[in-house]
Structures are given as C-alpha cells and as structure tokens.
Enzyme design. Structure first.
Site: not given
Ligand code: C5P
Length: 234
Positions: A34, A61, A63-66, A70, A121, A192, A212-213
């Site tokens: 991603k 990722d 997240k377009l909104h317009d 466009t 979220t 989170q 991610g992390r």
């Molecule tokens: O590090 P972590 O596992 O929390 O990363 C989650 C990824 O998902 C991040 O890139 C975050 O921006 C993305 N994300 C999220 N919640 C959303 C949409 C995207 O955590 N509703």
C-alpha cells in the site's frame, strides 16, 4: 501469485530509498504493497512505477473526494500507472463514485479494484454526529455508505475488521472488505483502537488486511509478514 485474499503491507515511509530498502528485504517474495499519501506526495508517480517494476501489486491509498469530473480525470491518471487497487470517499456521493469508476477503465477494458472509505476509523460516532451532522448511528451510516458504493458499482469498502461482517450482511459476501487495524494478539495497539489479529480478521470475513507497523516496525519484517500470511490465509 494471484490471490483473491491477501495481506497488504502499508509502506508508510517518507522516502523512496527507505521504501525500496524495506522491500529488498523480501528477496524473492513480492508482497502486495500500500502506497499512501505521505509516500506518494513525497515521491510522486515514480515510486509507483518503481514498485510495480519490481513485480509488486499496489493499493494506491489516496482517498479521492472532489467533484465527479475532477475525480474521473484524476482516476484516469492513476489507472495509467497500472495500480491494482485505489479508493475514494463514499461521502463524495454515488455520482462521484460512478465517475471514479468510469475514469479507471483502461483502453484495454481492464481497471484496478475500486473501494470506498465509509467512515474513517479515527472518527468517533459522537464526532460524526456533531461535526458532520449525521443523525444515524455509526453502524447504520457504514452500512448505508457501503450500499451506496455497491450501487455505484464499486468492488468494496475499507473498514475496521470489526465492521467486515456488517458490510457483508449489507452488501453480500462478494463485496470486498479491506481492513486495516490489524495487531498480533501479543503486541501493543499503538494508536489503533478497534483492532483484531490476522486470524480474527479472517474469521470475521476480511478479504484483504492492511498491515503497517506490526510488519514495518518488527525486528524481522519478513518473519512478521509471513506470520500474517499464515494466520490470515491459513
Ligand atoms: O501501522 P498500521 O498497521 O496501523 O497501519 C494501518 C494503515 O492503514 C495506515 O497506512 C493507515 O493510514 C491505514 N488506514 C487505517 N484506517 C483507515 C484507513 C487507512 O488505519 N480507516
């Protein structure tokens, strides 16, 4: 390997060098990646081309909104980068989501998957009701926005893993639930809040988990990724 369900690594890095050095650690493996706003705005479309050249699938990722016109034109540009998945805010309306989808179709008829953000979220029910003046509760709002995305012809939504079952109930089992908010049971939750582990996400019905992390900050990212794959895909 083409998988219907997959683990997507959120490469939330600030530079091309850091990102490519991270991906180099996977050697023969080609995880789904991603690319989010930070990396894309720092490096531009080149980072997408470079990761694709290395054989990875990409969820872009942004997240377009317009306004619909466009968004349609912007999607045409993103689609030409050969990404595999991209997204919009469902709050942009059904008309905007339809325009996004039209913009994504390539000259050869193929297109990336398109999914919608229902409610971020990070938005609490209280803030949604007070700031956005949405009278319904969070669950009703998410189900309604997911149905709108389906009406527009989208492939699915991004949601918390805990909402995946709600989305499937509202839109059917083929409608994709792409879920961040994944943590191993034995790890700290960072910022989170509404989280589950990869096996839990599988049980609830996620199609793609975005991690991610727990992978990028692990002492051994490849081992952490393989653990996610094993727990999520079985
Ligand atoms: O590090 P972590 O596992 O929390 O990363 C989650 C990824 O998902 C991040 O890139 C975050 O921006 C993305 N994300 C999220 N919640 C959303 C949409 C995207 O955590 N509703």
């Amino acid at each position: 390997m083409i998988r219907k369900k997959d683990v997507i690594i959120a490469c939330d890095f600030a530079s091309k060098e850091e990102t490519l050095a991270f991906l180099d650690r996977f050697e023969g493996e080609k995880p789904y990646v991603k690319v989010g706003m930070e990396l894309y705005y720092a490096c531009g479309p080149d980072i997408v081309r470079e990761i694709k050249k290395r054989g990875h699938k990409i969820f872009l990722d942004l997240k377009l909104h317009d306004i619909p016109n466009t968004v349609k034109k912007a999607m045409k540009v993103l689609s030409s980068l050969d990404v595999d998945m991209c997204n919009v805010h469902a709050a942009g309306t059904i008309e905007m989501m339809k325009a996004a989808l039209e913009g994504l179709v390539r000259p050869d008829g193929t297109r990336p998957l398109l999914i919608a953000v229902t409610q971020l979220t990070s938005t609490s029910e209280e803030r949604m009701q007070k700031d956005l003046l949405i009278g319904a509760n969070m669950q009703e709002t998410i189900a309604h926005y997911a149905r709108n995305a389906q009406l527009a012809g989208l492939d699915g939504v991004v949601c918390s893993p805990l909402e995946a079952a709600l989305v499937k109930e509202a839109c059917g089992s083929d409608f994709l639930a792409v879920t961040p908010g994944i943590r191993f049971k034995d790890a700290a939750g960072d910022d989170q809040v509404r989280v589950t582990d990869p096996a839990g996400a599988r049980a609830i019905g996620s199609d793609f988990i975005v991690v991610g992390r727990p992978i990028t900050a692990a002492p051994d990212p490849v081992a952490a990724y393989n653990r996610c794959v094993k727990d999520f895909l079985g």
